[in-house]
Design a protein around this motif. Sequence first.
Motif, mmCIF file in Angstrom:
data_model
loop_
_atom_site.group_PDB
_atom_site.id
_atom_site.type_symbol
_atom_site.label_atom_id
_atom_site.label_comp_id
_atom_site.label_asym_id
_atom_site.label_seq_id
_atom_site.Cartn_x
_atom_site.Cartn_y
_atom_site.Cartn_z
ATOM 1 N N MET A 155 0.801 -1.188 0.078
ATOM 2 C CA MET A 155 0.187 0.308 -0.129
ATOM 3 C C MET A 155 0.623 1.359 0.370
ATOM 4 N N TYR A 156 2.288 1.302 0.645
ATOM 5 C CA TYR A 156 2.631 2.587 0.846
ATOM 6 C C TYR A 156 3.437 2.446 -0.389
ATOM 7 N N LEU A 157 3.863 1.236 -1.598
ATOM 8 C CA LEU A 157 4.220 1.646 -2.650
ATOM 9 C C LEU A 157 3.234 2.108 -3.723
ATOM 10 N N HIS A 158 2.121 1.469 -4.046
ATOM 11 C CA HIS A 158 0.900 1.912 -4.288
ATOM 12 C C HIS A 158 0.922 3.277 -4.422
ATOM 13 N N LEU A 159 0.621 4.050 -3.501
ATOM 14 C CA LEU A 159 0.412 5.340 -2.907
ATOM 15 C C LEU A 159 1.910 6.531 -3.388
ATOM 16 N N ARG A 160 3.004 5.683 -3.614
ATOM 17 C CA ARG A 160 3.710 6.406 -3.799
ATOM 18 C C ARG A 160 4.543 5.831 -4.997
ATOM 19 N N PRO A 161 4.332 5.386 -6.253
ATOM 20 C CA PRO A 161 4.784 4.964 -7.891
ATOM 21 C C PRO A 161 6.089 5.743 -8.521
ATOM 22 N N ASN A 162 6.590 5.059 -8.876
ATOM 23 C CA ASN A 162 7.396 5.588 -9.144
ATOM 24 C C ASN A 162 7.206 5.885 -10.458
ATOM 25 N N GLU A 163 8.241 6.955 -11.637
ATOM 26 C CA GLU A 163 7.264 6.853 -12.733
ATOM 27 C C GLU A 163 7.019 6.422 -13.816
ATOM 28 N N ARG A 164 7.845 5.141 -13.321
ATOM 29 C CA ARG A 164 6.758 3.495 -14.635
ATOM 30 C C ARG A 164 5.889 3.699 -13.930
ATOM 31 N N GLU A 165 6.236 2.733 -12.741
ATOM 32 C CA GLU A 165 4.594 2.332 -12.022
ATOM 33 C C GLU A 165 3.446 3.767 -12.541
ATOM 34 N N LEU A 166 3.823 4.517 -12.326
ATOM 35 C CA LEU A 166 2.245 6.025 -12.047
ATOM 36 C C LEU A 166 1.919 5.455 -13.686
ATOM 37 N N THR A 167 2.748 5.732 -14.890
ATOM 38 C CA THR A 167 1.992 5.073 -16.052
ATOM 39 C C THR A 167 1.312 3.913 -16.378
ATOM 40 N N LEU A 168 2.204 3.069 -15.181
ATOM 41 C CA LEU A 168 0.672 1.751 -15.281
ATOM 42 C C LEU A 168 -0.331 2.322 -14.593
ATOM 43 N N ALA A 169 -0.526 3.034 -13.697
ATOM 44 C CA ALA A 169 -1.290 2.258 -12.389
ATOM 45 C C ALA A 169 -2.641 2.950 -13.493
ATOM 46 N N ASP A 170 -4.119 2.398 -12.709
ATOM 47 C CA ASP A 170 -4.975 2.612 -13.543
ATOM 48 C C ASP A 170 -6.362 2.767 -12.256
ATOM 49 N N CYS A 171 -6.001 3.857 -11.150
ATOM 50 C CA CYS A 171 -6.868 2.909 -10.485
ATOM 51 C C CYS A 171 -6.726 4.212 -9.858
ATOM 52 N N ASP A 172 -8.264 4.372 -8.545
ATOM 53 C CA ASP A 172 -8.270 6.283 -9.133
ATOM 54 C C ASP A 172 -7.585 6.104 -7.255
ATOM 55 N N CYS A 173 -6.281 5.303 -6.644
ATOM 56 C CA CYS A 173 -5.589 6.089 -5.428
ATOM 57 C C CYS A 173 -4.522 6.776 -5.941
ATOM 58 N N VAL A 174 -4.016 6.127 -7.271
ATOM 59 C CA VAL A 174 -2.817 7.073 -7.726
ATOM 60 C C VAL A 174 -4.061 8.343 -8.546
ATOM 61 N N GLN A 175 -4.759 8.305 -9.343
ATOM 62 C CA GLN A 175 -5.357 8.925 -9.638
ATOM 63 C C GLN A 175 -5.611 10.400 -8.963
ATOM 64 N N ARG A 176 -5.864 10.060 -7.985
ATOM 65 C CA ARG A 176 -6.041 10.841 -7.031
ATOM 66 C C ARG A 176 -4.908 12.495 -6.481
#
Length: 185
Positions: A155-176
């Motif tokens: 969950m910690y890493l999910h809410l603090r994605p690196n650049e590559r993960e940010l481009t792959l993430a598709d959930c509302d956690c990262v979008q917010r």
Amino acid sequence: MAFRAARALNHDHHRVGLGIFMAITLAHWAEHLVQAYQVWALGWPRPQSRGVLGQFFPWLVTSEWMHYGYALVMLAGLFLLRGGFVGRARTWWTVALAIQFWHHIEHLLLLIQAQTGQFLFGAAAPTSVLQVIYPRVELHLFYNSVVFIPMVIAMYLHLRPNERELTLADCDCVQRRTRAAALAA
């Protein structure tokens, strides 16, 4: 239909789903911590050390159905919410899922023994595989720890994605988080 529900959970409702799942997990943790406190700090005999709910509903502590049900809820939650994780967070979430799968097997063995009256290892009561080595209170604290720790890391890493993960993430956690960062910049 099921695909759409899973997609919604891991896209538009991932943050809420994680919040509900974490609340359930923390409530369960609290029960085990209270039970440990009753055993080690208060010196209560183990059969009387039943956590909070077990003091009011003693049958809960001895119900293998209840314990197995919770193990299934944890397994289902870890499985269903996994789709919202990417990269390093997904790896850690998968570690928690794998460990919980084994924990679920242990509870299934306990449930089968309780239902059949046939106990493993010549024991007088339902006994899990690792319970042969560790007492049940300590074993469940261990299991809950080794599932919870990778969940928290994920969950910690999910809410603090690196650049590559940010481009792959598709959930509302990262979008917010992305929107908040954009507004702050």
